[in-house]
Write a protein that holds these residues in place. Sequence first.
Motif, PDB file in Angstrom:
ATOM      1  N   ARG A 129     -33.511  24.587   0.107  1.00 22.41           N
ATOM      2  CA  ARG A 129     -32.813  23.305   0.017  1.00 22.41           C
ATOM      3  C   ARG A 129     -31.283  23.476  -0.072  1.00 22.41           C
ATOM      4  NH1 ARG A 129     -36.864  19.791  -0.464  1.00 22.41           N
ATOM      5  NH2 ARG A 129     -38.762  20.389  -1.586  1.00 22.41           N
ATOM      6  N   LEU A 130     -30.731  24.142   0.928  1.00 21.75           N
ATOM      7  CA  LEU A 130     -29.275  24.291   0.971  1.00 21.75           C
ATOM      8  C   LEU A 130     -28.757  23.902   2.340  1.00 21.75           C
ATOM      9  CD1 LEU A 130     -28.559  27.117   2.721  1.00 21.75           C
ATOM     10  CD2 LEU A 130     -29.456  28.163   0.653  1.00 21.75           C
ATOM     11  N   THR A 131     -27.494  23.516   2.367  1.00 17.54           N
ATOM     12  CA  THR A 131     -26.810  23.205   3.617  1.00 17.54           C
ATOM     13  C   THR A 131     -25.891  24.371   3.964  1.00 17.54           C
ATOM     14  OG1 THR A 131     -26.839  20.819   3.234  1.00 17.54           O
ATOM     15  CG2 THR A 131     -25.173  21.656   4.763  1.00 17.54           C
ATOM     16  N   LYS A 144     -31.878  30.728  -3.518  1.00 19.22           N
ATOM     17  CA  LYS A 144     -32.812  29.761  -4.086  1.00 19.22           C
ATOM     18  C   LYS A 144     -32.836  29.854  -5.608  1.00 19.22           C
ATOM     19  CE  LYS A 144     -37.610  28.191  -3.853  1.00 19.22           C
ATOM     20  NZ  LYS A 144     -38.951  28.388  -3.212  1.00 19.22           N
ATOM     21  N   ARG A 145     -32.873  31.069  -6.123  1.00 17.53           N
ATOM     22  CA  ARG A 145     -32.925  31.275  -7.572  1.00 17.53           C
ATOM     23  C   ARG A 145     -31.689  30.709  -8.265  1.00 17.53           C
ATOM     24  NH1 ARG A 145     -33.549  36.213  -7.241  1.00 17.53           N
ATOM     25  NH2 ARG A 145     -31.460  36.979  -7.743  1.00 17.53           N
ATOM     26  N   GLU A 146     -30.532  30.852  -7.611  1.00 16.73           N
ATOM     27  CA  GLU A 146     -29.275  30.373  -8.187  1.00 16.73           C
ATOM     28  C   GLU A 146     -29.081  28.868  -7.979  1.00 16.73           C
ATOM     29  OE1 GLU A 146     -27.049  32.090  -9.897  1.00 16.73           O
ATOM     30  OE2 GLU A 146     -27.731  34.161  -9.600  1.00 16.73           O
ATOM     31  N   GLY A 147     -29.988  28.246  -7.228  1.00 12.94           N
ATOM     32  CA  GLY A 147     -29.878  26.810  -6.980  1.00 12.94           C
ATOM     33  C   GLY A 147     -28.719  26.437  -6.085  1.00 12.94           C
ATOM     34  N   ILE A 148     -28.359  27.339  -5.162  1.00 14.24           N
ATOM     35  CA  ILE A 148     -27.228  27.093  -4.268  1.00 14.24           C
ATOM     36  C   ILE A 148     -27.511  25.885  -3.375  1.00 14.24           C
ATOM     37  CG2 ILE A 148     -25.839  28.041  -2.387  1.00 14.24           C
ATOM     38  CD1 ILE A 148     -25.321  29.295  -5.158  1.00 14.24           C
ATOM     39  N   GLN A 149     -26.538  24.992  -3.314  1.00 14.88           N
ATOM     40  CA  GLN A 149     -26.669  23.780  -2.503  1.00 14.88           C
ATOM     41  C   GLN A 149     -25.879  23.858  -1.199  1.00 14.88           C
ATOM     42  OE1 GLN A 149     -25.350  21.699  -6.141  1.00 14.88           O
ATOM     43  NE2 GLN A 149     -26.904  20.152  -5.639  1.00 14.88           N
ATOM     44  N   GLY A 174     -18.391  19.955  -7.281  1.00 12.82           N
ATOM     45  CA  GLY A 174     -19.337  20.216  -8.353  1.00 12.82           C
ATOM     46  C   GLY A 174     -20.659  20.788  -7.894  1.00 12.82           C
ATOM     47  N   ALA A 175     -20.865  20.910  -6.574  1.00 12.56           N
ATOM     48  CA  ALA A 175     -22.104  21.497  -6.061  1.00 12.56           C
ATOM     49  C   ALA A 175     -22.107  22.999  -6.314  1.00 12.56           C
ATOM     50  CB  ALA A 175     -22.247  21.220  -4.570  1.00 12.56           C
ATOM     51  N   LYS A 176     -23.300  23.585  -6.350  1.00 15.43           N
ATOM     52  CA  LYS A 176     -23.399  25.026  -6.498  1.00 15.43           C
ATOM     53  C   LYS A 176     -23.145  25.674  -5.142  1.00 15.43           C
ATOM     54  CE  LYS A 176     -26.361  25.231 -10.557  1.00 15.43           C
ATOM     55  NZ  LYS A 176     -27.580  25.826 -11.168  1.00 15.43           N
ATOM     56  N   LEU A 177     -22.110  26.506  -5.088  1.00 15.81           N
ATOM     57  CA  LEU A 177     -21.620  27.041  -3.823  1.00 15.81           C
ATOM     58  C   LEU A 177     -21.833  28.547  -3.716  1.00 15.81           C
ATOM     59  CD1 LEU A 177     -18.142  25.247  -3.830  1.00 15.81           C
ATOM     60  CD2 LEU A 177     -20.269  24.392  -2.830  1.00 15.81           C
ATOM     61  N   ALA A 178     -22.083  28.988  -2.493  1.00 23.80           N
ATOM     62  CA  ALA A 178     -22.116  30.412  -2.183  1.00 23.80           C
ATOM     63  C   ALA A 178     -21.240  30.655  -0.963  1.00 23.80           C
ATOM     64  CB  ALA A 178     -23.533  30.889  -1.904  1.00 23.80           C
ATOM     65  N   VAL A 179     -20.516  31.752  -0.952  1.00 24.29           N
ATOM     66  CA  VAL A 179     -19.697  32.148   0.192  1.00 24.29           C
ATOM     67  C   VAL A 179     -20.175  33.528   0.615  1.00 24.29           C
ATOM     68  CG1 VAL A 179     -17.377  32.619   1.031  1.00 24.29           C
ATOM     69  CG2 VAL A 179     -17.742  30.781  -0.625  1.00 24.29           C
TER      70      VAL A 179
END
Length: 310
Positions: A244-246, A215-220, A164-169
């Motif tokens: 604030r992302l891992t 950051k804008r997309e709130g990626i975690q 459920g976290a906001k993800l980026a690849v």
Amino acid sequence: MSILHAHRLATAALLSLILSSSAWAKDVYVALAGPMTGSTAALGVQIRDGAAAAVDSINASGLPPGTRLILRIDADDACDPKQAAAVANRLTTDGLKLVVGHFCSSSSIPASDIYAEAEVIQISLASTTPSLTERGETKLFRVGGRDDQQDRVAAEYIVRHHQGAKLAVLDDKSTAGKGIPDIVDQPLRAAGERTLRQSYVAGEKDYPALVSRLKREGIQIAYIGSYYNEIGLIVCQAAEAVARLTVIANDPLTTSDVLAIAGDAANGTLFTFMPDPTKNAAGAATVAKLKGSSLPAAGYTLYAYAAVQA
């Protein structure tokens, strides 16, 4: 593949070369091909030191009388496909019959075609793209796991711990850099996770647009397929922007140069890698000689960067 199996593979390859000669008493030259310069040179140094230790071990293990293994380290490809092809052509012209390398998949693939035509044995240390060994080459081997092994570990970890976290690849458009995230993305989507898919240009020093979007997309959680320079920069710049992302990445993060680039921001960065080589009894002697180096074993696991460096 364990250190012991890798050692046996190299020894078997060498003995086949020696025994095929009518004169056993001779110097046998083996080339080490990889990035001794360029953006991945820190990994090239690890490869060089590991290969030198293996040569010493093989020479001490009992080759035919008068036979000595000599390592050539003048085959710098800088992880560039064209330079790798030029290196391969030069080594085959020089009559080399065993090449340890290359490192980057984008270098190993074009070089392997040249080695295959010249019937040169190639043992790749860390080229993890699956297609490398799926083309039917009979003298090409690898001693590291494939991308689809470590990708599965990363995807399963994200689904299990960050559902459920906001993800980026993210990827850098290179052969390995794009292939790894593509494989990671598939099981994430199959598990119902939505991902932001983004590419960037490798070799740049600043990534303000990319970091701003994350950051804008709130990626975690951001999974990045690339090499340590760019990942270190993105980690550092994301921390500076309080994004604030891992960051989770793959095995090119196995160098302390990431700390030199990202500093304290690297703490908590995760990466997939083979199990801790210092716990592999078969390679204890080699590990002792190469304290601080990373040597391969079977399978993949996930490490927190700060924990590995402790």
